[in-house]
Design a protein around this motif. Structure first.
Motif, mmCIF file in Angstrom:
data_model
loop_
_atom_site.group_PDB
_atom_site.id
_atom_site.type_symbol
_atom_site.label_atom_id
_atom_site.label_comp_id
_atom_site.label_asym_id
_atom_site.label_seq_id
_atom_site.Cartn_x
_atom_site.Cartn_y
_atom_site.Cartn_z
ATOM 1 N N PHE A 113 0.855 -1.341 -0.021
ATOM 2 C CA PHE A 113 -0.243 -0.202 -0.060
ATOM 3 C C PHE A 113 0.751 1.309 0.088
ATOM 4 O O PHE A 113 0.462 2.284 -0.778
ATOM 5 C CB PHE A 113 -0.853 0.097 1.153
ATOM 6 N N ALA A 114 1.987 1.197 0.865
ATOM 7 C CA ALA A 114 2.464 2.573 1.201
ATOM 8 C C ALA A 114 3.457 2.978 -0.311
ATOM 9 O O ALA A 114 3.820 4.052 -0.506
ATOM 10 C CB ALA A 114 3.715 2.351 2.024
ATOM 11 N N ASN A 115 3.672 1.828 -1.096
ATOM 12 C CA ASN A 115 4.394 2.154 -2.374
ATOM 13 C C ASN A 115 3.692 2.182 -3.853
ATOM 14 O O ASN A 115 4.142 2.158 -4.770
ATOM 15 C CB ASN A 115 5.439 0.831 -2.472
ATOM 16 N N ILE A 116 2.296 2.340 -3.627
ATOM 17 C CA ILE A 116 1.512 2.481 -4.801
ATOM 18 C C ILE A 116 1.925 3.674 -5.516
ATOM 19 O O ILE A 116 1.971 3.710 -6.710
ATOM 20 C CB ILE A 116 0.070 2.595 -4.396
ATOM 21 N N TRP A 117 2.216 4.779 -4.837
ATOM 22 C CA TRP A 117 2.778 5.995 -5.697
ATOM 23 C C TRP A 117 4.166 5.958 -6.133
ATOM 24 O O TRP A 117 4.414 6.829 -7.111
ATOM 25 C CB TRP A 117 2.454 7.338 -4.910
ATOM 26 N N VAL A 142 -2.234 8.912 -9.768
ATOM 27 C CA VAL A 142 -2.821 7.858 -10.273
ATOM 28 C C VAL A 142 -4.659 8.445 -10.025
ATOM 29 O O VAL A 142 -5.016 8.442 -8.675
ATOM 30 C CB VAL A 142 -2.788 6.779 -9.380
ATOM 31 N N GLU A 143 -5.059 8.814 -11.027
ATOM 32 C CA GLU A 143 -6.423 9.205 -10.793
ATOM 33 C C GLU A 143 -7.611 7.978 -10.480
ATOM 34 O O GLU A 143 -8.301 8.329 -9.602
ATOM 35 C CB GLU A 143 -7.010 9.844 -12.064
ATOM 36 N N ILE A 144 -7.548 6.898 -10.971
ATOM 37 C CA ILE A 144 -8.219 5.698 -10.652
ATOM 38 C C ILE A 144 -7.132 4.587 -10.512
ATOM 39 O O ILE A 144 -6.296 4.230 -11.171
ATOM 40 C CB ILE A 144 -9.144 5.353 -11.838
ATOM 41 N N ARG A 145 -7.383 3.934 -9.195
ATOM 42 C CA ARG A 145 -6.563 2.889 -8.961
ATOM 43 C C ARG A 145 -7.593 1.541 -8.624
ATOM 44 O O ARG A 145 -8.859 1.755 -8.403
ATOM 45 C CB ARG A 145 -5.603 2.713 -7.821
ATOM 46 N N PHE A 146 -7.248 0.429 -8.908
ATOM 47 C CA PHE A 146 -8.181 -0.620 -8.867
ATOM 48 C C PHE A 146 -8.937 -0.848 -7.527
ATOM 49 O O PHE A 146 -10.075 -1.172 -7.477
ATOM 50 C CB PHE A 146 -7.173 -1.926 -8.775
#
Length: 560
Positions: A244-248, A386-390
């Motif tokens: 989670f912390a690395n999504i960006w 990231v405007e839309i993520r899963f």
């Protein structure tokens, strides 16, 4: 190598002018004849790349302040909006999109090339209309490039007609677009992204802002759309990213559905500068300071709320045993935060720790803040938006499932979200959720999960708006923070600050005091703010435009 769309656009035009003899043969090299664009793949692709540049959403450090996430948003939050406070009117962008859609079929490009270019344009037309419709309700539907000889005074279309058109555009886009892209095309619109945006739009249209009568047919359409989006995305390999912390930071990971890609030096943003403390930033600071209400929303690691007596919450050492998303989102006093690559660095938020612009709330936001950046790069960040993520697709589906009587499906989705977050499953495998929740209880659970999962991602304001919860949740209240006082002399504390164990003796060194961050006014979101007014200048230019109901002279019903 990652290319920003500005770079791609420029390189595409350079390639055209250096490699296309038909262009070089022209007398006027300063312009390209419009008809030639639709005969040349490089020119047509460059045109679409410019649509990306002009229409992609990006980083916004003001969004959090128009909700309970952070201080700010004065005009919205304190009931001070006027007819001319907002002006989002995207018809020049829509005209450029319509030019492609009208003319590309008359060119000589291969059918497959035309299809993917049209698909991307249709997506952006739906996006631009959605941005306006969620603000105003129905707006003029203009689906061809207007000429000066046309009647330019187009009336507002019904909201229902606008929603139907957006859904149709996205269905057509999904039909034309590939499920994945590769190489330098990574980040372009995919079939799954089109379906995900359709799912978001239909979710909004089913929500109380647009659907006060709770028409179940709208919820069913939204459910079907989000289920289709999930299935197509999963088939393309999209899913929840395990970190989670690395999504960006792990770019183009499996969770990314729709993204705006940044690349230094061509295309940068200042999110890191605005969000970091000034001592570790450049040219900007002061955004996204988490409120105490936001901090307290995160559950414990067992998934229970901090108000549950069985959760083991410690009000002094409030960071202990929290949902791991807490540590990934909230920078509290004394937490590890190795900004600027400083090994072992800890973040101090007590009064006096920063000589200028100390956080207003006692907290900073960690989300999407790259600790490796030096001060220079905080203002020149290339972190992708990231405007839309899963996770949003799943949460949209969970909300629709619950509203259509499929609460068990909502349970399963929330379990996936909480499992990825790192919350303990518990003996009942419910990740801290209560068993046997009613539709109403699950609705509250979904709303809370969205608040936590998407904190500081520009979602909270829009969620509160579409749920029509500003008055119920926030009006008459103030947002809060902590004033943190150091209890020993600062020169003494500086000698031990890198080794002090705050998990054992926080209150030996600090006293936290509650403070209101709304110091003059209480929150007063007006009922007519759920649909904004059309700016006066557009009404003056177009005599057929009607003002939105609830505003001076309003005669347009956004619920039709």
């Amino acid at each position: 190598m990652k290319f920003g769309y500005t770079t791609i656009y420029a390189l595409s035009l350079m390639a055209c002018f250096t490699a296309c003899s038909k262009v070089l043969d022209k007398k006027d090299l300063s312009a390209v004849n419009e008809s030639d664009i639709w005969k040349d793949n490089k020119l047509a692709t460059a045109y679409v790349n410019k649509l990306y540049e002009d229409n992609l959403p990006g980083w916004n450090t003001a969004d959090a302040g128009t909700s309970d996430e952070a201080p700010g948003g004065d005009a919205v939050m304190y009931g001070q909006l006027t007819i001319n406070s907002f002006d989002l009117w995207s018809f020049s962008n829509i005209r450029n999109i319509n030019i492609l859609l009208k003319n590309i079929d008359g060119g000589t490009l291969p059918a497959t090339t035309k299809d993917v270019l049209k698909g991307q344009a249709l997506f952006f037309r739906a996006w631009r209309y959605f941005e306006m419709v969620r603000l105003y309700g129905g707006v003029p539907l203009i689906l061809e490039p207007q000429q000066i000889t046309d009647n330019l005074e187009v009336s507002r279309s019904k909201t229902s007609a606008c929603v139907d058109q957006m859904a149709a555009d996205l269905d057509n886009a999904a039909r034309l677009l590939p499920p994945t892209w590769t190489g330098n095309d990574l980040g372009r619109i995919t079939k799954g992204a089109a379906l995900a945006l359709k799912g978001r739009i239909l979710l909004y249209y089913a929500s109380p802002q647009f659907n006060p009568a709770n028409d179940q047919a709208r919820w069913q359409k939204a459910y079907d759309a989000n289920k289709a989006a999930r299935e197509v995305l999963e088939a393309a390999g999209v899913g929840l990213y395990d970190k989670f912390a690395n999504i960006w930071f792990d770019e183009m990971n499996k969770e990314v559905v729709w993204v705006n890609r940044y690349s230094y030096p061509d295309k940068v943003n200042d999110w890191n500068a605005a969000t970091r403390p000034l001592s570790e930033a450049q040219n900007n600071t002061g955004a996204n300071h988490p409120t105490l209400e936001m901090v307290n929303a995160f559950p414990m690691k067992d998934g229970r709320p901090i108000t549950d007596p069985a959760a083991g919450y410690d009000a002094v050492h409030y960071w202990r045993n929290r949902d791991p998303r807490f540590a990934a989102t909230i920078a509290y006093n004394g937490c590890p935060w190795e900004l600027s690559g400083k090994a072992g660095r800890r973040q101090w938020n007590y009064v006096g720790a920063e000589t200028q612009f100390l956080t207003q709330t006692g907290f900073y936001c960690k989300k999407a803040v790259d600790v490796s950046y030096s001060k220079f790069f905080t203002y020149n960040s290339s972190t992708d938006w990231v405007e839309i993520r899963f996770a949003e697709v799943l949460m949209n589906l969970a909300e629709c499932a619950n509203e259509t009587g499929k609460t068990s499906e909502a349970y399963e989705i929330l379990k996936l979200i909480r499992k990825r977050a790192g919350i303990d499953a518990g003996g009942d495998n419910l990740y801290g959720m209560k068993a046997g929740m009613s539709t109403e209880a699950m609705r509250d659970a979904v709303r809370l999960e969205r608040k936590i999962e998407f904190a500081y991602e520009g979602k909270r304001y829009w969620d509160l708006r579409r749920w029509k919860l500003f008055e119920q949740e926030l009006n008459g209240k103030v947002r809060h923070g902590l004033v943190i006082t150091l209890l020993i002399p600062q020169n003494e504390f500086s000698k031990i600050q890198d080794t002090v164990n705050l998990d054992l003796n926080y209150d030996q060194y600090f006293r936290d005091s509650l403070v209101a961050v709304d110091k003059v006014f209480k929150i007063d979101f007006k009922p007519n703010y759920y649909f904004y007014p059309i700016n006066t200048k557009h009404l003056e230019l177009n005599g057929n435009l009607k003002q939105t109901n609830g505003w001076d002279g309003g005669a347009f019903d956004p619920l039709q």
